[in-house]
Structures are given as structure tokens and as C-alpha cells.
Motif scaffolding. Structure first.
Motif, mmCIF file in Angstrom:
data_model
loop_
_atom_site.group_PDB
_atom_site.id
_atom_site.type_symbol
_atom_site.label_atom_id
_atom_site.label_comp_id
_atom_site.label_asym_id
_atom_site.label_seq_id
_atom_site.Cartn_x
_atom_site.Cartn_y
_atom_site.Cartn_z
ATOM 1 N N GLU A 30 0.830 -1.205 0.000
ATOM 2 C CA GLU A 30 0.000 0.000 0.000
ATOM 3 C C GLU A 30 0.867 1.259 0.000
ATOM 4 O O GLU A 30 0.615 2.195 -0.761
ATOM 5 C CB GLU A 30 -0.909 -0.017 1.227
ATOM 6 N N ARG A 31 1.912 1.273 0.827
ATOM 7 C CA ARG A 31 2.823 2.431 0.863
ATOM 8 C C ARG A 31 3.564 2.587 -0.453
ATOM 9 O O ARG A 31 3.730 3.680 -0.971
ATOM 10 C CB ARG A 31 3.838 2.279 1.998
ATOM 11 N N TRP A 32 4.025 1.457 -1.011
ATOM 12 C CA TRP A 32 4.785 1.466 -2.257
ATOM 13 C C TRP A 32 3.938 2.019 -3.394
ATOM 14 O O TRP A 32 4.427 2.759 -4.247
ATOM 15 C CB TRP A 32 5.273 0.056 -2.557
ATOM 16 N N ALA A 36 4.466 6.432 -7.009
ATOM 17 C CA ALA A 36 4.483 6.822 -8.423
ATOM 18 C C ALA A 36 3.149 6.413 -9.037
ATOM 19 O O ALA A 36 2.389 5.659 -8.431
ATOM 20 C CB ALA A 36 5.644 6.130 -9.150
ATOM 21 N N PRO A 37 2.866 6.888 -10.240
ATOM 22 C CA PRO A 37 1.634 6.457 -10.917
ATOM 23 C C PRO A 37 1.606 4.930 -11.090
ATOM 24 O O PRO A 37 2.649 4.287 -11.282
ATOM 25 C CB PRO A 37 1.709 7.159 -12.274
ATOM 26 N N ALA A 38 0.417 4.374 -11.021
ATOM 27 C CA ALA A 38 0.239 2.915 -11.078
ATOM 28 C C ALA A 38 0.912 2.285 -12.289
ATOM 29 O O ALA A 38 1.523 1.221 -12.180
ATOM 30 C CB ALA A 38 -1.247 2.568 -11.048
ATOM 31 N N GLU A 39 0.805 2.934 -13.449
ATOM 32 C CA GLU A 39 1.408 2.350 -14.658
ATOM 33 C C GLU A 39 2.931 2.253 -14.542
ATOM 34 O O GLU A 39 3.531 1.290 -15.006
ATOM 35 C CB GLU A 39 1.005 3.133 -15.901
ATOM 36 N N LEU A 41 4.627 1.963 -11.706
ATOM 37 C CA LEU A 41 4.910 0.907 -10.733
ATOM 38 C C LEU A 41 4.720 -0.478 -11.361
ATOM 39 O O LEU A 41 5.538 -1.371 -11.158
ATOM 40 C CB LEU A 41 4.006 1.071 -9.507
ATOM 41 N N ARG A 42 3.654 -0.618 -12.130
ATOM 42 C CA ARG A 42 3.409 -1.914 -12.774
ATOM 43 C C ARG A 42 4.523 -2.245 -13.759
ATOM 44 O O ARG A 42 4.971 -3.379 -13.860
ATOM 45 C CB ARG A 42 2.058 -1.919 -13.468
ATOM 46 N N ALA A 43 5.023 -1.245 -14.481
ATOM 47 C CA ALA A 43 6.124 -1.479 -15.422
ATOM 48 C C ALA A 43 7.370 -1.967 -14.686
ATOM 49 O O ALA A 43 8.063 -2.879 -15.154
ATOM 50 C CB ALA A 43 6.433 -0.207 -16.212
ATOM 51 N N VAL A 44 7.644 -1.373 -13.526
ATOM 52 C CA VAL A 44 8.781 -1.821 -12.722
ATOM 53 C C VAL A 44 8.559 -3.257 -12.262
ATOM 54 O O VAL A 44 9.450 -4.110 -12.382
ATOM 55 C CB VAL A 44 9.008 -0.885 -11.510
ATOM 56 N N SER A 89 -5.950 -0.395 -14.701
ATOM 57 C CA SER A 89 -6.663 -1.038 -13.602
ATOM 58 C C SER A 89 -5.851 -0.880 -12.320
ATOM 59 O O SER A 89 -4.640 -0.706 -12.366
ATOM 60 C CB SER A 89 -6.895 -2.522 -13.908
ATOM 61 N N PRO A 90 -6.517 -0.941 -11.166
ATOM 62 C CA PRO A 90 -5.773 -0.827 -9.912
ATOM 63 C C PRO A 90 -4.864 -2.038 -9.710
ATOM 64 O O PRO A 90 -5.026 -3.071 -10.352
ATOM 65 C CB PRO A 90 -6.873 -0.780 -8.860
ATOM 66 N N MET A 91 -3.937 -1.881 -8.825
ATOM 67 C CA MET A 91 -3.051 -2.997 -8.505
ATOM 68 C C MET A 91 -3.888 -4.161 -7.996
ATOM 69 O O MET A 91 -4.827 -3.969 -7.233
ATOM 70 C CB MET A 91 -2.027 -2.586 -7.451
#
Length: 126
Positions: A30-32, A36-39, A41-44, A89-91
Motif C-alpha cells: 500500500e505504501r509502495w 508513483a503512478p500505477a502504470e 509501478l506496474r512497469a517496474v 486497472s488498480p493494482m
């Protein structure tokens, strides 16, 4: 394209293992997710889990290699789940359980109190 050095590969593996811990612990996750924007974070997540899956598939030459190879199907499944997530979409909270399965397969035990309560290692401020 030149192959990555051992140091570069080791750095990505460590980053991926750290991200698995973040994914396994809902409070850390949740903190992580606020960093940054979700996209982004998902790319990482996608790139690190794909790199870890590739590393697991080819691991050899160390006492831990068999454990990494054995964990590869679970890590690959998580990497594919991340890659298949719809854009915008959300995480996915299901990634917590998948990360825990990956960590278990890699021989990383749940912290005292379990993943639900884990908020990270205490910082050393000596």
C-alpha cells in the motif's frame, strides 16, 4: 546487445526479491503504491519479475540454484499475471498471495507475525 554483467544481473535479482517482499506484505504494498503512478509501478514490477523468472530458469553453479529453478514456475506465473493486467486497472491484491508463494518457493520464510502485519525491517540508525 551485450549481455549484462554479473553485477547488473545480481542487482536486478535483489531488486526483484525486495519487490516480492513488498508485494507479499499488504502494508508495504500500500505504501509502495503511493510512490508513483500505477502504470510506472506496474512497469517496474513487470520488468523485475520477468528478469527474476529468467534468472530462475537459468540458475546454475551455486547451492541455491536448484531452489531458484524450482521457484521459476511460480515466479513466471506472477510475471505473466502482472503483464496481463489491463492498463489503467488498480493494482491486483491477488498478487500478494502469488508473491508469498514465490517467496516460499525461494525459501524465504514469512516474518514473525506473518505477512499481513509486516511493515518492513527496522532501520539501523546507529
Amino acid at each position: 546487445m551485450a549481455e549484462d554483467s554479473w553485477e547488473q544481473e545480481a542487482t536486478r535479482v535483489v531488486e526483484a526479491l525486495n519487490l516480492l517482499i513488498v508485494l507479499a506484505a499488504p502494508r508495504l504494498f500500500e505504501r509502495w503504491c503511493t510512490q508513483a503512478p500505477a502504470e510506472e509501478l506496474r512497469a517496474v514490477l513487470q520488468s523485475r519479475m520477468a528478469a527474476l523468472a529468467d534468472y530462475c530458469a537459468k540458475a546454475w553453479g551455486s547451492p541455491d540454484a536448484e531452489r531458484f529453478r524450482g521457484a521459476e514456475p511460480r515466479v513466471r506465473m506472477l510475471a505473466e499475471s502482472l503483464a496481463a493486467a489491463p492498463s489503467g486497472s488498480p493494482m491486483n491484491p491477488g498478487w500478494n498471495a502469488q508473491a508469498r508463494e514465490c517467496l516460499d518457493a525461494l525459501g524465504v520464510p514469512a516474518p514473525p507475525g506473518g505477512w499481513e502485519a509486516f511493515e518492513g525491517l527496522p532501520s539501523n540508525t546507529d
